[in-house]
Motif scaffolding. Structure first.
Motif, PDB file in Angstrom:
ATOM      1  N   THR A  65       0.629  -1.139   0.266  1.00  0.00           N
ATOM      2  CA  THR A  65       0.194  -0.263  -0.132  1.00  0.00           C
ATOM      3  C   THR A  65       0.968   1.495  -0.223  1.00  0.00           C
ATOM      4  O   THR A  65       2.043   1.044   0.285  1.00  0.00           O
ATOM      5  N   ALA A  66       0.712   2.131  -0.504  1.00  0.00           N
ATOM      6  CA  ALA A  66       1.398   3.822  -0.523  1.00  0.00           C
ATOM      7  C   ALA A  66       1.550   4.148   0.602  1.00  0.00           C
ATOM      8  O   ALA A  66       2.115   4.621   0.966  1.00  0.00           O
ATOM      9  N   LEU A  67       0.779   3.164   2.030  1.00  0.00           N
ATOM     10  CA  LEU A  67       1.502   3.661   3.379  1.00  0.00           C
ATOM     11  C   LEU A  67       2.238   3.446   4.126  1.00  0.00           C
ATOM     12  O   LEU A  67       2.498   3.330   5.257  1.00  0.00           O
ATOM     13  N   VAL A  77      -2.150  13.380   9.916  1.00  0.00           N
ATOM     14  CA  VAL A  77      -3.618  14.488   9.553  1.00  0.00           C
ATOM     15  C   VAL A  77      -4.608  14.197   9.712  1.00  0.00           C
ATOM     16  O   VAL A  77      -5.521  15.436  10.043  1.00  0.00           O
ATOM     17  N   VAL A  78      -5.098  12.863   9.578  1.00  0.00           N
ATOM     18  CA  VAL A  78      -6.806  12.792  10.603  1.00  0.00           C
ATOM     19  C   VAL A  78      -6.549  13.511  12.211  1.00  0.00           C
ATOM     20  O   VAL A  78      -7.288  14.197  12.473  1.00  0.00           O
ATOM     21  N   TRP A 118      -1.120  14.498  -1.076  1.00  0.00           N
ATOM     22  CA  TRP A 118       0.555  13.942  -1.317  1.00  0.00           C
ATOM     23  C   TRP A 118       0.718  12.597  -0.471  1.00  0.00           C
ATOM     24  O   TRP A 118       1.682  12.073  -0.727  1.00  0.00           O
ATOM     25  N   VAL A 119       0.253  12.551   1.131  1.00  0.00           N
ATOM     26  CA  VAL A 119       0.160  10.733   1.438  1.00  0.00           C
ATOM     27  C   VAL A 119       0.038  10.269   0.974  1.00  0.00           C
ATOM     28  O   VAL A 119       1.517   9.349   0.670  1.00  0.00           O
ATOM     29  N   PHE A 120      -0.984   9.805   0.210  1.00  0.00           N
ATOM     30  CA  PHE A 120      -1.432   9.072  -0.792  1.00  0.00           C
ATOM     31  C   PHE A 120      -0.093   8.475  -2.787  1.00  0.00           C
ATOM     32  O   PHE A 120      -0.461   8.181  -3.212  1.00  0.00           O
ATOM     33  N   GLU A 121       0.019  10.384  -3.057  1.00  0.00           N
ATOM     34  CA  GLU A 121       0.833  10.670  -4.349  1.00  0.00           C
ATOM     35  C   GLU A 121      -0.226  10.415  -5.007  1.00  0.00           C
ATOM     36  O   GLU A 121      -0.477   9.106  -6.348  1.00  0.00           O
ATOM     37  N   ILE A 126      -7.132  16.045  -4.918  1.00  0.00           N
ATOM     38  CA  ILE A 126      -6.836  18.054  -5.303  1.00  0.00           C
ATOM     39  C   ILE A 126      -8.168  17.751  -5.630  1.00  0.00           C
ATOM     40  O   ILE A 126      -9.027  18.696  -5.494  1.00  0.00           O
ATOM     41  N   ALA A 127      -8.961  17.071  -6.169  1.00  0.00           N
ATOM     42  CA  ALA A 127      -9.504  17.376  -7.433  1.00  0.00           C
ATOM     43  C   ALA A 127     -10.487  17.788  -6.842  1.00  0.00           C
ATOM     44  O   ALA A 127     -11.817  18.265  -6.680  1.00  0.00           O
TER      45      ALA A 127
END
Length: 181
Positions: A65-67, A77-78, A118-121, A126-127
């Protein structure tokens, strides 16, 4: 959501579908009566989508995972989001403006997708954030003139945007990967 991580993409779809169902539920706080059926239908679609993609998360839990190695950043962030939401709700309560909870929390949730991109790239977040924030800002003048709960319009807006994003991401997922076992 656009990522090479199967589990991450399936999880995001399932999670946002659950969130859509929850926001549709909150929308029932003070809705126009003719919208109740639509709000309920949105919750059901969100839950069914979450179940379908949740099964994929479960079946692919051991995949990357990306994390990986960055769970702490996501946690920060949360945590920041929760503190800002809580602080804002306390301020609203002290000013006897609790009817604004729905709008305020919707705004905070929308804005938290900026650092998550940014965290998940994954810049599609953003959209999502931009669409949600623009909608919330556009409804602000009408909500200021009204006396009903801001959840009447803010919560369905967040719910619909989450559901559309989850369904679109699910479509991309299924086109690219099928329904892997």
């Amino acid at each position: 959501m656009f990522t090479e991580f199967l589990r991450g993409q399936a999880f995001a779809i399932a999670w946002l579908a659950v969130m859509a169902a929850g926001w549709f539920g909150w929308s029932q706080e003070d809705p126009k009566p003719r919208l109740r059926g639509w709000l309920g239908a949105g919750s059901v679609i969100g839950i069914l989508t979450a179940i379908g993609f949740g099964i994929l998360v479960w079946r692919n839990w051991s995949t990357p995972t990306a994390l990986d190695g960055r769970y702490w950043v996501f946690g920060l962030v949360v945590l920041a989001e929760a503190v800002v939401i809580g602080g804002g709700c306390i301020a609203l309560a002290r000013r006897d403006q609790t009817r604004w909870y729905g709008w305020w929390i919707g705004l905070c949730v929308a804005l938290h997708f900026a650092p998550l991109a940014w965290v998940f790239e994954d810049w599609s977040y953003i959209a999502l954030a931009i669409v949600q924030v623009i909608g919330l800002l556009l409804m602000l003048p009408a909500l200021r003139r009204a006396e009903y709960q801001t959840s009447r319009w803010a919560c369905p807006w967040i719910a619909v945007t989450f559901l559309v994003y989850a369904l679109a991401s699910g479509g991309v997922f299924l086109i690219e990967r099928g329904y892997p076992y």
